[in-house]
Design a protein around this motif. Sequence first.
Motif, PDB file in Angstrom:
ATOM      1  N   TRP A 165       0.826  -1.215   0.000  1.00 48.79           N
ATOM      2  CA  TRP A 165       0.000   0.000   0.000  1.00 48.79           C
ATOM      3  C   TRP A 165       0.852   1.253   0.000  1.00 48.79           C
ATOM      4  O   TRP A 165       0.375   2.304  -0.370  1.00 48.79           O
ATOM      5  CB  TRP A 165      -1.018  -0.007   1.151  1.00 48.79           C
ATOM      6  CG  TRP A 165      -0.532   0.512   2.469  1.00 48.79           C
ATOM      7  CD1 TRP A 165       0.153  -0.185   3.414  1.00 48.79           C
ATOM      8  CD2 TRP A 165      -0.719   1.835   2.997  1.00 48.79           C
ATOM      9  NE1 TRP A 165       0.414   0.617   4.491  1.00 48.79           N
ATOM     10  CE2 TRP A 165      -0.117   1.859   4.263  1.00 48.79           C
ATOM     11  CE3 TRP A 165      -1.348   2.999   2.523  1.00 48.79           C
ATOM     12  CZ2 TRP A 165      -0.104   3.002   5.073  1.00 48.79           C
ATOM     13  CZ3 TRP A 165      -1.333   4.126   3.324  1.00 48.79           C
ATOM     14  CH2 TRP A 165      -0.720   4.119   4.587  1.00 48.79           C
ATOM     15  N   PHE A 166       2.166   1.145   0.354  1.00 44.34           N
ATOM     16  CA  PHE A 166       2.981   2.363   0.261  1.00 44.34           C
ATOM     17  C   PHE A 166       3.928   2.367  -0.940  1.00 44.34           C
ATOM     18  O   PHE A 166       4.706   3.300  -1.103  1.00 44.34           O
ATOM     19  CB  PHE A 166       3.711   2.708   1.555  1.00 44.34           C
ATOM     20  CG  PHE A 166       4.246   1.541   2.346  1.00 44.34           C
ATOM     21  CD1 PHE A 166       5.326   0.816   1.882  1.00 44.34           C
ATOM     22  CD2 PHE A 166       3.676   1.200   3.572  1.00 44.34           C
ATOM     23  CE1 PHE A 166       5.833  -0.245   2.624  1.00 44.34           C
ATOM     24  CE2 PHE A 166       4.174   0.138   4.315  1.00 44.34           C
ATOM     25  CZ  PHE A 166       5.251  -0.587   3.836  1.00 44.34           C
ATOM     26  N   ALA A 167       3.854   1.361  -1.800  1.00 44.70           N
ATOM     27  CA  ALA A 167       4.416   1.420  -3.161  1.00 44.70           C
ATOM     28  C   ALA A 167       5.811   2.018  -3.246  1.00 44.70           C
ATOM     29  O   ALA A 167       6.059   2.968  -3.978  1.00 44.70           O
ATOM     30  CB  ALA A 167       3.451   2.209  -4.063  1.00 44.70           C
ATOM     31  N   TYR A 168       6.745   1.423  -2.480  1.00 43.63           N
ATOM     32  CA  TYR A 168       8.083   2.002  -2.435  1.00 43.63           C
ATOM     33  C   TYR A 168       8.781   1.997  -3.798  1.00 43.63           C
ATOM     34  O   TYR A 168       8.755   1.003  -4.526  1.00 43.63           O
ATOM     35  CB  TYR A 168       8.962   1.210  -1.454  1.00 43.63           C
ATOM     36  CG  TYR A 168       8.788   1.600  -0.004  1.00 43.63           C
ATOM     37  CD1 TYR A 168       8.048   2.724   0.361  1.00 43.63           C
ATOM     38  CD2 TYR A 168       9.376   0.843   1.010  1.00 43.63           C
ATOM     39  CE1 TYR A 168       7.891   3.069   1.688  1.00 43.63           C
ATOM     40  CE2 TYR A 168       9.225   1.189   2.341  1.00 43.63           C
ATOM     41  CZ  TYR A 168       8.477   2.302   2.679  1.00 43.63           C
ATOM     42  OH  TYR A 168       8.324   2.648   3.997  1.00 43.63           O
ATOM     43  N   ALA A 169       9.465   3.117  -4.097  1.00 44.13           N
ATOM     44  CA  ALA A 169      10.404   3.138  -5.218  1.00 44.13           C
ATOM     45  C   ALA A 169      11.664   2.408  -4.748  1.00 44.13           C
ATOM     46  O   ALA A 169      11.969   2.426  -3.551  1.00 44.13           O
ATOM     47  CB  ALA A 169      10.722   4.584  -5.588  1.00 44.13           C
ATOM     48  N   PRO A 170      12.399   1.760  -5.626  1.00 42.17           N
ATOM     49  CA  PRO A 170      12.226   1.661  -7.067  1.00 42.17           C
ATOM     50  C   PRO A 170      11.419   0.432  -7.501  1.00 42.17           C
ATOM     51  O   PRO A 170      11.503   0.039  -8.665  1.00 42.17           O
ATOM     52  CB  PRO A 170      13.669   1.567  -7.561  1.00 42.17           C
ATOM     53  CG  PRO A 170      14.395   0.845  -6.475  1.00 42.17           C
ATOM     54  CD  PRO A 170      13.696   1.173  -5.188  1.00 42.17           C
ATOM     55  N   LEU A 171      10.658  -0.131  -6.564  1.00 36.44           N
ATOM     56  CA  LEU A 171       9.808  -1.269  -6.929  1.00 36.44           C
ATOM     57  C   LEU A 171       8.814  -0.876  -8.014  1.00 36.44           C
ATOM     58  O   LEU A 171       8.334  -1.715  -8.782  1.00 36.44           O
ATOM     59  CB  LEU A 171       9.050  -1.707  -5.671  1.00 36.44           C
ATOM     60  CG  LEU A 171       8.590  -3.138  -5.546  1.00 36.44           C
ATOM     61  CD1 LEU A 171       9.776  -4.063  -5.653  1.00 36.44           C
ATOM     62  CD2 LEU A 171       7.873  -3.331  -4.214  1.00 36.44           C
ATOM     63  N   THR A 172       8.484   0.405  -8.053  1.00 38.03           N
ATOM     64  CA  THR A 172       7.436   0.890  -8.953  1.00 38.03           C
ATOM     65  C   THR A 172       7.978   1.337 -10.303  1.00 38.03           C
ATOM     66  O   THR A 172       7.224   1.859 -11.115  1.00 38.03           O
ATOM     67  CB  THR A 172       6.716   2.085  -8.308  1.00 38.03           C
ATOM     68  OG1 THR A 172       7.711   3.001  -7.836  1.00 38.03           O
ATOM     69  CG2 THR A 172       5.852   1.649  -7.160  1.00 38.03           C
ATOM     70  N   SER A 173       9.291   1.163 -10.537  1.00 41.11           N
ATOM     71  CA  SER A 173       9.830   1.633 -11.821  1.00 41.11           C
ATOM     72  C   SER A 173       9.351   0.720 -12.944  1.00 41.11           C
ATOM     73  O   SER A 173       8.982  -0.435 -12.707  1.00 41.11           O
ATOM     74  CB  SER A 173      11.351   1.664 -11.777  1.00 41.11           C
ATOM     75  OG  SER A 173      11.849   0.346 -11.845  1.00 41.11           O
ATOM     76  N   LEU A 174       9.382   1.244 -14.149  1.00 39.97           N
ATOM     77  CA  LEU A 174       8.891   0.478 -15.291  1.00 39.97           C
ATOM     78  C   LEU A 174       9.688  -0.816 -15.471  1.00 39.97           C
ATOM     79  O   LEU A 174       9.136  -1.867 -15.794  1.00 39.97           O
ATOM     80  CB  LEU A 174       8.989   1.350 -16.552  1.00 39.97           C
ATOM     81  CG  LEU A 174       8.023   1.031 -17.682  1.00 39.97           C
ATOM     82  CD1 LEU A 174       6.601   0.917 -17.173  1.00 39.97           C
ATOM     83  CD2 LEU A 174       8.117   2.112 -18.743  1.00 39.97           C
ATOM     84  N   SER A 175      11.012  -0.740 -15.224  1.00 37.10           N
ATOM     85  CA  SER A 175      11.819  -1.941 -15.425  1.00 37.10           C
ATOM     86  C   SER A 175      11.512  -2.996 -14.366  1.00 37.10           C
ATOM     87  O   SER A 175      11.506  -4.184 -14.651  1.00 37.10           O
ATOM     88  CB  SER A 175      13.305  -1.581 -15.407  1.00 37.10           C
ATOM     89  OG  SER A 175      13.594  -0.798 -14.273  1.00 37.10           O
ATOM     90  N   ASN A 176      11.239  -2.566 -13.125  1.00 37.75           N
ATOM     91  CA  ASN A 176      10.936  -3.543 -12.075  1.00 37.75           C
ATOM     92  C   ASN A 176       9.497  -4.022 -12.134  1.00 37.75           C
ATOM     93  O   ASN A 176       9.174  -5.078 -11.611  1.00 37.75           O
ATOM     94  CB  ASN A 176      11.195  -2.940 -10.698  1.00 37.75           C
ATOM     95  CG  ASN A 176      12.676  -2.776 -10.430  1.00 37.75           C
ATOM     96  OD1 ASN A 176      13.482  -3.563 -10.903  1.00 37.75           O
ATOM     97  ND2 ASN A 176      13.041  -1.744  -9.696  1.00 37.75           N
TER      98      ASN A 176
END
Length: 637
Positions: free
Chosen positions: A152-163
Motif C-alpha cells: 500500500w505504500f508502493a516504495y520506489a524503485p519497486l514501482t519503476s517500469l523496469s521492475n
Amino acid sequence: MAIGRRDVPAPATPDAGGGLLARPAWTKGLGSWLTTVDHKRLGILYILTSFTFMGLASIEAFIIRLQLAAPGMELVSPDVYNQLFTMHGVTMIFLAIMPLGTGFANYFVPLMIGARDLAFPRLNAFGYWVYAFGGLFVYSSFFLGGAPDVGWFAYAPLTSLSNNPGNGTDFYMIGLLIGGIGSLVTAMNLIVTIFSMRAPGMTMMRMPVFVWMILVTSFLIVFAFPPLTIALTQIVFDRTFGTLFYVPEAGGLPILWQHLFWIFGHPEVYIVILPAFGVISEVIPTFSRKPIFGYPVMILSGIFIGFMGFAVWSHHMFTTGLGPVANTAFALTSFVIGVPTGVKIFNWLGTMWGGSVRFTTSMLYAMAFLFMFVIGGITGIMLAMPPFTAQATDSYFVVAHFHYVMGGGALFAFFAGVYYWFPKLTGKLLPERFGQWTFAAMFIGFNMIFMPQHFAGLMGMPRRTQTYEAGIGLEIWNLVSTAGTFVMGTALFMLLFSVIYAFRNGTPAGNDPWDARTLEWAATSPPQHHNFDEQPIVTDRDAFWAQKYPEASHGDDGSQWEGMDFDAHGIHMPGQSWYPFLLATSIFIAGYGLLFENWPLSILMLVVLVGATYGWAFEGVGGHHVHPDDGAEAAGD
Ligand code: HEM
Ligand SMILES: [Cu+2]
C-alpha cells in the motif's frame, strides 16, 4: 424510498439557471441521486460506497488468511498474493475507512452546527463522485491486466517500469491521484462550512467534539495530500514520459519517495483516526449522561496531534540508514505524540467515571475501541524505539500493531457510530439484543485474528509473504488467526443482516432515542430536506441538551438573538446539478486515457472537463426557497 427527502414537494418550476444543461429537479430515482447536492444523500452515498469497498477488502483479507492457515498452502500464487495484500491495504485505507469518516462528516457536520447544507453543495457532490470513480478505477485493474502488487505504500524503485512493467502500478498511481482530488475539495468544503455556517450562538468552543475533529482532519488533508500528489505525479512521469526522478542509475533518489509518502502517510493515519475520536467523543457522553470531561483539553490535544502528525514521518524509515541523530529525533517526536493521545483516553474514562452508563451496543463498541486502541498505542510506542523497530520491522508484529489502531480503533469507533446514528439516518432502531451478540462475535473474532500476530511477528514471521516454514512454531498462531476470520466474518454478516432487517422492519426511533446532547437529534429522523424548520439558536455547549434541560445549562439565554428572523425570505435550498457528475466522469475517463497513453481520448476528456467547468461556473444560483410555516415551497425566487 428517498431517505431524508420526506414531505418536501418538488419545486413548482425547476430553475434552469444560465448553464448548458438545465438544473434537474427529480426527487426520486437514479437521476435524483446522480445530480443530488444534498449533504445527507451524499453522506449516505459515501457510507454505502465505503462499506461496499470494505466488503471487497474483507474478502481479500479472508483469502489471505486462508492461504496462511497452514504452512505450504497453495490457494493463491505469490503473484496473486501480492495483489491481494496490496489491494486490501489500499482499499481499507483510501476507499473504506477514510471515506467512511467523510460520510459521517457529510451527513452530521451541517446538522450538528445547525446549518442547512455544506458551504459548496455542488463541490460536495463532485468530491463524492471523484472518490467513487477513483475506487472504481483502481478496481478495474483486476480486469485490465492485473491489480497493483507493490504494497500500500508502493516504495520506489519497486514501482519503476523496469521492475514492474505491467499496468498495476499505473492503476495505483493514477487511481490515487483521482481519488485525492475528492479528498482535497471535500476537506476545503468542510473547513469553510465549519468556519462560516455555524448557527447563531455556536462559538468555536461550543462546537461538538466530532465537528472539531473533522475540522482538524480537514486541515490535515489539505496539508498532507499535496506531497502525495507530487510523489504520485513523479512516478506517473517516470513511467509514462521517461523522467528519472526515482531511477538510481541516473542519479534519481528512491528514498525521496519514502519521505514524500510518509510525510503524507503518517498524517493519513490521523486522518483516519481523528474522525473516529470524534465519534467516540459523542457516543461516550451520551451514554454516560455527562458532558465530555475536559472539553478544552480534548480539543487542544486533537489540534496538537494534528500538528505533531507532521513531525514523526521518519519513524517509518528507522531501518533505511538515516543515522542515529535523525532516528533519535523522530523517536522523540513519536513519544511526544503519545501524550495528547493518552490525555484523550483519560478524558474518555473521566467522562464515564461517575456517569450513569448505559451499555448499549454503541457504547460497547466505544468501550472496545478504548481497550484495543490502547493496545495498538502501546505497541506503537514500542515501535517508536529504533532498536525495537530494527527487530520487528516488516514482521507480523507491525501488522498486529496497525490493525489494533485501524481496525480495533477506527473501525470499531465507526461501528459505534453506526449503532448510534442509524436511527437518525433511517428513523429505525437497530436491534439491540442481536447487536450485542454481534458485538461479542466481532470483538472475539478481531482479537483472535490479530492478537496471535504479535507473537508470530516476534518469532520472526515476515509480513507480505505468501507462506512460511513449518516446524518453527508459527503454525498455531496462524491457525488461530485464520479461525478468527470465520468469527469476525460471521459478525460482519450479522451486522449486515441487522441493518437490512432494521431498515425494513425496525422499531421506529423517534427524534431523540438516546436522550442525546447535540443538535442533529433536534431534527426529525430522518431529517427533512432542509434539516430544521426553524434556525436553531445555540446557548451552550451540548446545544440540544441545553434546550431540553435549561436548568443544567450554564450558557447564555440567547436573548441577543431575540426578534431576529433568520429565515425571513424562506430557507434557500441549493438546486441539483449535472456538472459535478460530468466533471468527475471526464477525470475518470481521462485517467484511462493517460494510463493507456491514448492521447486523443485524453484530449477529448480535457475538452469535456473544461466545458463542464465552464457550465458549472455559469450555471447560476439556482435552488428554491422553503417556507416551512405554510408548508409551501416557492421555486427559484
Ligand atoms: C476485516 C478484518 C481484517 C483482516 C482479516 C485483515 C487481514 C490482513 C492481513 C492478513 C494482512 C497482511 C498481509 C501480509 O502482510 O501478507 C493485512 C494487511 C493490511 N491491512 Fe488488514 N485486515 C483487516 C482489516 C483491516 C482494516 C480495518 C484496515 C485499515 C483501515 C486494514 C489495513 C491493512 C493494511 C494497510 C495492510 C498492509 C498492506 C501492505 O502490506 O501493503 N486491514 N490485513
Ligand atoms: Cu507513522
